[in-house]
Motif scaffolding. Structure first.
Motif, PDB file in Angstrom:
ATOM      1  N   THR A  56      29.022  22.471 115.138  1.00  0.00           N
ATOM      2  CA  THR A  56      28.478  22.881 113.852  1.00  0.00           C
ATOM      3  C   THR A  56      28.800  21.852 112.782  1.00  0.00           C
ATOM      4  O   THR A  56      29.768  21.106 112.880  1.00  0.00           O
ATOM      5  CB  THR A  56      29.027  24.246 113.403  1.00  0.00           C
ATOM      6  OG1 THR A  56      30.441  24.118 113.174  1.00  0.00           O
ATOM      7  CG2 THR A  56      28.765  25.311 114.443  1.00  0.00           C
ATOM      8  N   ILE A 103      24.285  22.427 115.549  1.00  0.00           N
ATOM      9  CA  ILE A 103      23.860  23.505 114.653  1.00  0.00           C
ATOM     10  C   ILE A 103      24.298  23.146 113.238  1.00  0.00           C
ATOM     11  O   ILE A 103      25.492  22.908 113.001  1.00  0.00           O
ATOM     12  CB  ILE A 103      24.487  24.846 115.066  1.00  0.00           C
ATOM     13  CG1 ILE A 103      24.201  25.148 116.544  1.00  0.00           C
ATOM     14  CG2 ILE A 103      23.996  25.977 114.183  1.00  0.00           C
ATOM     15  CD1 ILE A 103      25.016  26.303 117.103  1.00  0.00           C
ATOM     16  N   TRP A 104      23.367  23.096 112.313  1.00  0.00           N
ATOM     17  CA  TRP A 104      23.773  22.784 110.941  1.00  0.00           C
ATOM     18  C   TRP A 104      23.126  23.748 109.950  1.00  0.00           C
ATOM     19  O   TRP A 104      22.144  24.424 110.245  1.00  0.00           O
ATOM     20  CB  TRP A 104      23.474  21.334 110.583  1.00  0.00           C
ATOM     21  CG  TRP A 104      22.013  20.986 110.485  1.00  0.00           C
ATOM     22  CD1 TRP A 104      21.183  21.141 109.410  1.00  0.00           C
ATOM     23  CD2 TRP A 104      21.220  20.398 111.513  1.00  0.00           C
ATOM     24  NE1 TRP A 104      19.922  20.702 109.697  1.00  0.00           N
ATOM     25  CE2 TRP A 104      19.913  20.235 110.987  1.00  0.00           C
ATOM     26  CE3 TRP A 104      21.472  20.003 112.827  1.00  0.00           C
ATOM     27  CZ2 TRP A 104      18.881  19.691 111.733  1.00  0.00           C
ATOM     28  CZ3 TRP A 104      20.449  19.474 113.566  1.00  0.00           C
ATOM     29  CH2 TRP A 104      19.165  19.312 113.031  1.00  0.00           C
ATOM     30  N   LEU A 157      29.110  30.435 117.388  1.00  0.00           N
ATOM     31  CA  LEU A 157      30.199  29.967 118.247  1.00  0.00           C
ATOM     32  C   LEU A 157      31.141  31.101 118.612  1.00  0.00           C
ATOM     33  O   LEU A 157      31.608  31.209 119.754  1.00  0.00           O
ATOM     34  CB  LEU A 157      30.972  28.842 117.559  1.00  0.00           C
ATOM     35  CG  LEU A 157      30.477  27.413 117.816  1.00  0.00           C
ATOM     36  CD1 LEU A 157      29.032  27.238 117.363  1.00  0.00           C
ATOM     37  CD2 LEU A 157      31.378  26.399 117.126  1.00  0.00           C
ATOM     38  N   LYS A 214      26.762  29.789 111.002  1.00  0.00           N
ATOM     39  CA  LYS A 214      26.898  28.841 112.126  1.00  0.00           C
ATOM     40  C   LYS A 214      28.080  29.216 113.023  1.00  0.00           C
ATOM     41  O   LYS A 214      27.947  29.309 114.249  1.00  0.00           O
ATOM     42  CB  LYS A 214      27.092  27.410 111.583  1.00  0.00           C
ATOM     43  CG  LYS A 214      26.022  26.940 110.634  1.00  0.00           C
ATOM     44  CD  LYS A 214      26.257  25.514 110.187  1.00  0.00           C
ATOM     45  CE  LYS A 214      27.575  25.307 109.452  1.00  0.00           C
ATOM     46  NZ  LYS A 214      27.616  26.014 108.150  1.00  0.00           N
ATOM     47  N   THR A 215      29.228  29.434 112.400  1.00  0.00           N
ATOM     48  CA  THR A 215      30.425  29.738 113.180  1.00  0.00           C
ATOM     49  C   THR A 215      30.279  31.055 113.924  1.00  0.00           C
ATOM     50  O   THR A 215      30.859  31.243 114.999  1.00  0.00           O
ATOM     51  CB  THR A 215      31.655  29.778 112.266  1.00  0.00           C
ATOM     52  OG1 THR A 215      31.773  28.518 111.588  1.00  0.00           O
ATOM     53  CG2 THR A 215      32.932  30.019 113.053  1.00  0.00           C
ATOM     54  N   THR A 238      27.514  20.860 108.294  1.00  0.00           N
ATOM     55  CA  THR A 238      26.705  21.243 107.133  1.00  0.00           C
ATOM     56  C   THR A 238      25.487  20.353 106.948  1.00  0.00           C
ATOM     57  O   THR A 238      24.581  20.707 106.201  1.00  0.00           O
ATOM     58  CB  THR A 238      27.557  21.198 105.859  1.00  0.00           C
ATOM     59  OG1 THR A 238      28.145  19.893 105.730  1.00  0.00           O
ATOM     60  CG2 THR A 238      28.659  22.252 105.900  1.00  0.00           C
ATOM     61  N   THR A 285      18.935  24.875 113.087  1.00  0.00           N
ATOM     62  CA  THR A 285      19.384  25.092 111.717  1.00  0.00           C
ATOM     63  C   THR A 285      19.623  26.579 111.508  1.00  0.00           C
ATOM     64  O   THR A 285      18.966  27.431 112.125  1.00  0.00           O
ATOM     65  CB  THR A 285      18.357  24.595 110.691  1.00  0.00           C
ATOM     66  OG1 THR A 285      17.144  25.342 110.839  1.00  0.00           O
ATOM     67  CG2 THR A 285      18.069  23.114 110.879  1.00  0.00           C
ATOM     68  N   ASP A 294      33.859  23.591 116.019  1.00  0.00           N
ATOM     69  CA  ASP A 294      33.393  24.067 114.721  1.00  0.00           C
ATOM     70  C   ASP A 294      33.769  23.078 113.624  1.00  0.00           C
ATOM     71  O   ASP A 294      34.964  22.810 113.402  1.00  0.00           O
ATOM     72  CB  ASP A 294      34.014  25.435 114.437  1.00  0.00           C
ATOM     73  CG  ASP A 294      33.389  26.129 113.239  1.00  0.00           C
ATOM     74  OD1 ASP A 294      32.229  25.828 112.907  1.00  0.00           O
ATOM     75  OD2 ASP A 294      34.068  26.972 112.626  1.00  0.00           O
ATOM     76  N   GLU A 295      32.760  22.549 112.940  1.00  0.00           N
ATOM     77  CA  GLU A 295      32.955  21.635 111.811  1.00  0.00           C
ATOM     78  C   GLU A 295      33.812  20.427 112.174  1.00  0.00           C
ATOM     79  O   GLU A 295      34.520  19.885 111.333  1.00  0.00           O
ATOM     80  CB  GLU A 295      33.594  22.381 110.623  1.00  0.00           C
ATOM     81  CG  GLU A 295      32.779  23.538 110.092  1.00  0.00           C
ATOM     82  CD  GLU A 295      31.525  23.106 109.340  1.00  0.00           C
ATOM     83  OE1 GLU A 295      31.339  21.897 109.138  1.00  0.00           O
ATOM     84  OE2 GLU A 295      30.731  23.993 108.969  1.00  0.00           O
TER      85      GLU A 295
END
Length: 351
Positions: free
Chosen positions: A320, A27-28, A39, A35-36, A322, A338, A292-293
């Motif tokens: 996730t 997911i970006w 989650l 995005k978060t 960016t 997205t 996440d990230e």
């Protein structure tokens, strides 16, 4: 496998329905797009406050109202959790259930940027981390922790009020000793499982040790002996609420607190993967893994190794980032989505 997720008035998402096919989900989108939040919704399919630790009344979309709902289809079960005020409610297959009952169906593990300072922050953060892992193995762990905390709060109130009569303490300390022993046992068993499930490879093996907290071996006696000291302090100074988790990069013999930021992140990823392996071995199915990230903080080689490991384990992971390029090495092995902010609400599209 999570096959469907529906959100209503959840954080930045007004209404969304997502379908999954079992592959990892990449997911970006830009920061703040939501995005978060996806989650976090998945994390609430398990007991507790989810990956942000938020109270139920903090989650609802503003200014639409305080109520929110998450519904999902997981391994053929219809799971629903929602709130219309303080506290959240749960239904499983149309029947009211407790949060603890979710643990029998949904095993969810996660890693979020807030954990990056785990090895250098106060022990409280490491206890929360370990207790979350313990809960994935022992569904009753949260209730045990709550029973311990309640009894300790009552004891602390007596201490602050200067109550000296031993009769007031006996029942509370017995409850603390019983729950404390169960807490320590579950934490120790979790550490053993994590140690056994680690694999040499792209991510380091962590040598873990548990400091169970002063007096944990015989908490009942420690509480009796410590009443005078505790009264002077106004709080309970011995017990599993003062436990700590220590990690050492095994190959280097270096304490995690002394490792570089990148090495500390690698140790965390290694433990999350070990948690997933151990759960898969114990339950026969891998858990849902929320990262996440995480991709942005890894070099390309280690990023590709992480994706290969997740796919090799058959894990349904939600990741996730960016930028789409962060997930290039996943190729067709992942679903892609997205997220964008449009008119003050998150919009999710397949990519």
């Amino acid at each position: 496998m999570l096959t469907e997720l529906r959100l209503a008035l959840f954080r930045s998402h007004r209404a969304v329905r997502l379908a999954f096919d079992g592959r990892p989900v990449a997911i970006w989108g830009p920061n703040g797009a939501g995005k978060t939040n996806i989650l976090e919704a998945v994390s609430l399919l398990s007991p507790g406050r989810g990956l942000r630790g938020a109270a139920a009344e903090e989650i609802g979309r503003r200014p639409d109202g305080a109520g929110w709902k998450v519904a999902a289809v997981l391994d053929g079960h219809e799971l629903e959790t929602w709130a219309e005020g303080p506290g959240r409610l749960v239904r499983i297959d149309g029947k009211t259930a407790s949060q603890a009952a979710l643990a029998g169906i949904a095993r969810v593990v996660w890693l979020v940027p807030a954990m990056d300072r785990l090895w250098i922050e106060a022990p409280e953060g490491r206890r929360r981390f370990l207790d979350r892992l313990a809960l994935s193995f022992f569904p009753g762990h949260a209730e045990t922790a709550l029973a311990y905390e309640r009894a300790m709060r009552e004891r602390n109130r007596l201490l602050r009020d200067g109550v000296a009569d031993a009769g007031w303490y006996g029942a509370l300390e017995a409850r603390m000793a019983e729950a404390g022993a169960a807490l320590t046992a579950a934490r120790a068993a979790t550490v053993e499982r994590l140690m056994a499930a680690q694999v040499e490879g792209a991510f380091p093996v962590a040598a873990l040790s548990l400091d169970p907290g002063e007096g944990a071996a015989d908490l009942a006696a420690a509480l009796v002996d410590g009443r005078r000291r505790d009264m002077a302090a106004g709080r309970t100074l011995a017990g599993p609420h003062r436990a700590d988790l220590r990690a050492v990069w095994a190959a280097k013999g270096m304490d995690a607190a002394l490792c570089s930021t990148g090495e500390q992140k690698a140790l965390l990823i290694a433990l999350v993967l070990a948690n997933a392996r151990a759960l898969a071995a114990e339950t026969g199915a891998p858990p849902l893994v929320l990262l996440d990230e995480v991709a942005a903080h890894l070099d390309p080689g280690r990023r590709a190794a992480l994706f290969d490991t997740l796919c090799g384990m058959g894990v349904q992971a939600f990741l996730t980032g960016t930028e789409e390029a962060l997930f290039d090495s996943l190729g067709t092995r992942a679903q892609r989505m997205t997220v964008a902010d449009e008119g003050g609400a998150s919009v999710v599209r397949p990519a």
